[in-house]
Design a protein around this motif. Structure first.
Motif, mmCIF file in Angstrom:
data_model
loop_
_atom_site.group_PDB
_atom_site.id
_atom_site.type_symbol
_atom_site.label_atom_id
_atom_site.label_comp_id
_atom_site.label_asym_id
_atom_site.label_seq_id
_atom_site.Cartn_x
_atom_site.Cartn_y
_atom_site.Cartn_z
ATOM 1 N N SER A 1 2.328 1.914 -3.416
ATOM 2 C CA SER A 1 1.680 2.168 -4.481
ATOM 3 C C SER A 1 1.152 3.507 -4.760
ATOM 4 O O SER A 1 0.897 4.257 -3.525
ATOM 5 C CB SER A 1 0.514 1.295 -4.477
ATOM 6 N N TRP A 2 0.895 4.070 -5.866
ATOM 7 C CA TRP A 2 0.471 5.261 -5.966
ATOM 8 C C TRP A 2 -0.829 5.293 -6.489
ATOM 9 O O TRP A 2 -1.837 6.406 -6.568
ATOM 10 C CB TRP A 2 1.390 6.326 -6.795
ATOM 11 N N GLU A 3 -1.393 4.211 -7.213
ATOM 12 C CA GLU A 3 -2.604 4.135 -7.808
ATOM 13 C C GLU A 3 -3.973 4.018 -6.865
ATOM 14 O O GLU A 3 -4.972 4.444 -7.034
ATOM 15 C CB GLU A 3 -2.641 2.601 -8.602
ATOM 16 N N ILE A 4 -3.714 3.469 -5.619
ATOM 17 C CA ILE A 4 -4.948 3.345 -4.658
ATOM 18 C C ILE A 4 -5.092 4.653 -3.917
ATOM 19 O O ILE A 4 -4.360 4.899 -3.261
ATOM 20 C CB ILE A 4 -4.671 2.122 -3.585
ATOM 21 N N GLY A 5 -6.163 5.068 -4.060
ATOM 22 C CA GLY A 5 -6.744 6.486 -3.446
ATOM 23 C C GLY A 5 -8.053 5.980 -2.654
ATOM 24 O O GLY A 5 -8.012 4.978 -1.725
ATOM 25 N N TYR B 1 0.954 -1.158 0.081
ATOM 26 C CA TYR B 1 -0.011 0.123 -0.136
ATOM 27 C C TYR B 1 0.881 1.266 0.018
ATOM 28 O O TYR B 1 0.817 2.059 -0.668
ATOM 29 C CB TYR B 1 -0.848 0.026 1.351
#
Ligand code: ADE
Length: 413
Positions: A408-412, A405
């Motif tokens: 990662s930069w994708e999960i907002g 987590y």
């Protein structure tokens, strides 16, 4: 000259007190055990300018265990524990320090250290390193610096492009300034004030000049003892922080009128001046816990003093021309080291673990430029881990999911 100390007969008292400190320095003990095995410092000459205390003696013993030849002078004329100097001298350390030495003797003792051609320097305040530069002494591989004041001086040398070897700013390690400067200075300064005056902190107006890490620690401890704490600052962010931490923030001219105890921890000169002292209440106590004895304008105080006497150890009564009496602690020198014993071993454990690792780091990284470096964060974290372990404190670790987590930069949302 092999050593210059007050009295070698104090050695057995010194050894007992050094052993006591050692029992509170588990991280340094681990490093010492490794140094003893690896002998990385074999035949290295190390020159130190440090407060000659039981904690410093444990650093010196660690360097010696690594095979080094160590030479030591004091970083303050009033902080030397003569029993420690005696114990170290008996152990074959070239120690040149006497409590109460004059400025001339201070530099003479330092010159004795330098006569032994140290290759590595461990400094507290940067007097040793600045002297080496002024005298154009060669052969130094690198140095380390213990305190904020020294790091400021050395960074100026870096900016002026005069540094002749790399420096590790030990002060800037997290496991140094967040603990030593804050909790060490906080507690030991209160200790010094109490030993010199036995004043009641509770209910007093306690003025702290400077809200760096030392000021924060001191303010916290004075507040905890029931004082009304007043902060004076020149830095707008620090002043704002002090206010939001719950303290009164005032300029010194206004604080002067209401303070009962004043302690400077700014690192700058003439923070408490003649005009401030003239405004102080009868009975006000003034002291300093910054590195040099420049924060209280002593010559200004002399000019407005009618009569002076030492009323208790480390406490001078000044009867001013206006009839009021004010009390100067420890001649304006570091009150925590002059009137008390400096920071407790439990916190110096981390500071001196940083020092020992900094010396090792310089030797293992011979391509460092002539700049001021921090010790790598990994070593800082290692010291924190070892300290936690020694205190029996366990902490959590990231789960693989949490690591993913964070990476990662994708999960907002
Ligand atoms: N600086 C502050 N406290 C100290 C101590 N106990 N030993 C060495 N240096 C110090």
């Amino acid at each position: 000259m092999k050593f210059n100390i007050k009295d070698i007969k104090l050695a057995s008292e010194g050894n007992k007190k050094i052993d006591w400190a050692e029992s509170k320095m588990p991280v340094l003990r681990l490093i010492r055990r490794r140094f003893k095995k690896e002998k990385l410092l074999k035949n290295r000459r190390i020159g130190c300018c440090l407060h000659v205390t039981t904690e410093t003696a444990n650093l010196v013993r660690t360097l010696k265990a690594g095979g080094a030849e160590v030479f030591l002078s004091a970083s303050n004329p009033l902080s030397t524990q003569d029993y420690v100097a005696a114990a170290l001298a008996k152990d074959g350390i070239g120690v040149f320090a006497c409590n109460g030495e004059s400025r001339r003797e201070y530099y003479k003792n330092m010159a004795q250290v330098l006569k032994n051609k140290p290759e590595l320097l461990i400094d507290d305040g940067a007097d040793l390193i600045s002297t080496v530069h002024k005298k154009k002494i060669k052969g130094v591989l690198g140095g380390t610096e213990e305190t904020t004041t020294g790091v400021i001086r050395l960074k100026q040398m870096e900016r002026d492009k005069v540094l002749q070897f790399p420096i590790i700013a030990v002060n800037d390690s997290l496991t140094k300034h967040l603990f030593d400067n804050r909790y060490g200075t906080g507690q030991s300064t209160i200790d010094g004030i109490l030993r010199a005056t036995n004043t009641l902190i509770s209910g007093s107006n306690f003025v702290v000049a400077g809200y760096g890490w030392c000021g924060r620690g001191l303010a916290m401890r004075a507040k905890g003892m029931g004082a009304q704490v007043i902060i004076t600052e020149v830095d707008s962010v620090k002043a704002l922080e002090a206010r939001m931490d719950g303290y009164t923030v005032l300029p010194m001219v206004d604080a002067a009128k209401i303070g009962d105890v004043f302690i400077t921890v700014t690192g700058d000169i003439n923070v408490i001046r003649k005009d401030h002292m003239l405004k102080m209440k009868d009975g006000a106590i003034i002291g300093n816990s910054g590195h040099f004895d420049v924060e209280i304008d002593k010559s200004g105080l002399k000019k407005i003093t009618k009569k002076r006497r030492v009323i208790r150890d480390f406490c001078e009564e000044h009867t001013l021309k206006n009839g009021k009496k004010i009390y100067l602690l420890a001649q304006g020198r570091l009150v925590n080291l002059a009137a008390a014993e400096g920071h407790p071993a439990m916190v110096m454990d981390m500071s001196f673990a940083n020092q020992a690792l900094a010396v090792e780091y310089i030797l293992n990284n011979r391509k460092l430029e002539n700049r001021v470096y921090n010790l790598p964060l990994k070593l800082d974290e290692k010291i924190a881990r070892l300290k936690l372990k020694s205190m029996g404190i366990k902490i959590d670790t990231l789960t693989p999911e949490q690591k993913r987590y964070l990476a990662s930069w994708e999960i907002g949302t």
